[in-house]
Design a protein around this motif. Structure first.
Motif, mmCIF file in Angstrom:
data_model
loop_
_atom_site.group_PDB
_atom_site.id
_atom_site.type_symbol
_atom_site.label_atom_id
_atom_site.label_comp_id
_atom_site.label_asym_id
_atom_site.label_seq_id
_atom_site.Cartn_x
_atom_site.Cartn_y
_atom_site.Cartn_z
ATOM 1 N N GLY A 1 28.882 35.344 48.632
ATOM 2 C CA GLY A 1 29.717 36.516 48.358
ATOM 3 C C GLY A 1 31.169 36.290 48.712
ATOM 4 O O GLY A 1 32.074 36.641 47.945
ATOM 5 N N ILE A 2 31.410 35.673 49.860
ATOM 6 C CA ILE A 2 32.784 35.384 50.274
ATOM 7 C C ILE A 2 33.436 34.398 49.317
ATOM 8 O O ILE A 2 34.609 34.556 48.944
ATOM 9 C CB ILE A 2 32.816 34.860 51.727
ATOM 10 C CG1 ILE A 2 32.458 35.999 52.686
ATOM 11 C CG2 ILE A 2 34.174 34.267 52.077
ATOM 12 C CD1 ILE A 2 32.259 35.567 54.116
ATOM 13 N N GLU A 3 32.680 33.379 48.891
ATOM 14 C CA GLU A 3 33.222 32.415 47.929
ATOM 15 C C GLU A 3 33.595 33.095 46.621
ATOM 16 O O GLU A 3 34.640 32.789 46.025
ATOM 17 C CB GLU A 3 32.214 31.302 47.667
ATOM 18 C CG GLU A 3 32.078 30.319 48.804
ATOM 19 C CD GLU A 3 30.991 29.288 48.554
ATOM 20 O OE1 GLU A 3 30.160 29.469 47.645
ATOM 21 O OE2 GLU A 3 30.976 28.285 49.298
ATOM 22 N N LYS A 4 32.770 34.021 46.165
ATOM 23 C CA LYS A 4 33.075 34.739 44.919
ATOM 24 C C LYS A 4 34.329 35.586 45.072
ATOM 25 O O LYS A 4 35.173 35.625 44.173
ATOM 26 C CB LYS A 4 31.897 35.616 44.501
ATOM 27 C CG LYS A 4 30.763 34.827 43.909
ATOM 28 C CD LYS A 4 29.670 35.737 43.412
ATOM 29 C CE LYS A 4 28.554 34.921 42.791
ATOM 30 N NZ LYS A 4 27.509 35.751 42.207
ATOM 31 N N ILE A 5 34.459 36.255 46.199
ATOM 32 C CA ILE A 5 35.645 37.079 46.443
ATOM 33 C C ILE A 5 36.894 36.212 46.484
ATOM 34 O O ILE A 5 37.925 36.558 45.891
ATOM 35 C CB ILE A 5 35.487 37.881 47.755
ATOM 36 C CG1 ILE A 5 34.433 38.966 47.567
ATOM 37 C CG2 ILE A 5 36.823 38.479 48.195
ATOM 38 C CD1 ILE A 5 34.035 39.655 48.842
ATOM 39 N N LEU B 1 42.018 33.841 41.153
ATOM 40 C CA LEU B 1 42.194 34.096 39.724
ATOM 41 C C LEU B 1 43.211 35.213 39.493
ATOM 42 O O LEU B 1 44.085 35.101 38.631
ATOM 43 C CB LEU B 1 40.850 34.463 39.090
ATOM 44 C CG LEU B 1 40.804 34.666 37.596
ATOM 45 C CD1 LEU B 1 41.275 33.422 36.860
ATOM 46 C CD2 LEU B 1 39.395 35.023 37.158
ATOM 47 N N ALA B 2 43.121 36.269 40.283
ATOM 48 C CA ALA B 2 44.078 37.373 40.157
ATOM 49 C C ALA B 2 45.487 36.897 40.493
ATOM 50 O O ALA B 2 46.460 37.261 39.815
ATOM 51 C CB ALA B 2 43.674 38.525 41.073
ATOM 52 N N ARG B 3 45.603 36.052 41.521
ATOM 53 C CA ARG B 3 46.908 35.513 41.907
ATOM 54 C C ARG B 3 47.477 34.629 40.787
ATOM 55 O O ARG B 3 48.664 34.724 40.453
ATOM 56 C CB ARG B 3 46.745 34.718 43.207
ATOM 57 C CG ARG B 3 47.974 34.465 43.966
ATOM 58 C CD ARG B 3 47.763 33.872 45.365
ATOM 59 N NE ARG B 3 46.501 33.219 45.636
ATOM 60 C CZ ARG B 3 45.482 33.760 46.329
ATOM 61 N NH1 ARG B 3 45.594 34.988 46.811
ATOM 62 N NH2 ARG B 3 44.386 33.093 46.546
ATOM 63 N N ALA C 1 47.170 38.525 32.098
ATOM 64 C CA ALA C 1 47.665 39.144 33.324
ATOM 65 C C ALA C 1 47.117 40.548 33.523
ATOM 66 O O ALA C 1 47.008 41.012 34.666
ATOM 67 C CB ALA C 1 49.200 39.175 33.316
ATOM 68 N N THR C 2 46.768 41.232 32.446
ATOM 69 C CA THR C 2 46.289 42.605 32.590
ATOM 70 C C THR C 2 44.771 42.697 32.757
ATOM 71 O O THR C 2 44.255 43.796 32.928
ATOM 72 C CB THR C 2 46.701 43.458 31.366
ATOM 73 O OG1 THR C 2 46.181 42.852 30.186
ATOM 74 C CG2 THR C 2 48.214 43.580 31.281
#
Length: 78
Positions: free
Chosen positions: A33-37, A43-45, A72-73
């Motif tokens: 779970g931590i790896e996925k987060i 990815l968001a960055r 980006a959106t």
């Protein structure tokens, strides 16, 4: 009487529930779970950085402004 009927299979007396196995399973689930987060945050960055690039840099990587804006959106989970 056949030879097979005289063979006994040794079976370890393993309880159906093991606290150690349960803890290991829980720990493994937490790590995944931590790896996925962390992956989603990266990815968001990256998408945010892509949105900040100017036209020249976008052209260098072969992406047009519309594609960069589209990426980006996207929400962090996709």
């Amino acid at each position: 009487m056949s030879i097979v009927s005289n063979v006994r299979v040794a079976r370890a007396d393993v309880p159906s529930f093991s606290f150690g196995r349960a803890v290991a399973l829980l720990a493994g689930t937490v790590v995944v779970g931590i790896e996925k987060i962390m992956t989603r945050a990266e990815l968001a960055r990256s998408r945010h950085q892509l949105a900040q690039l100017d036209e020249r840099l976008l052209r260098d990587i072969g992406v047009d402004r519309a594609t960069a804006r589209f990426e980006a959106t996207k929400p962090f989970w996709s």
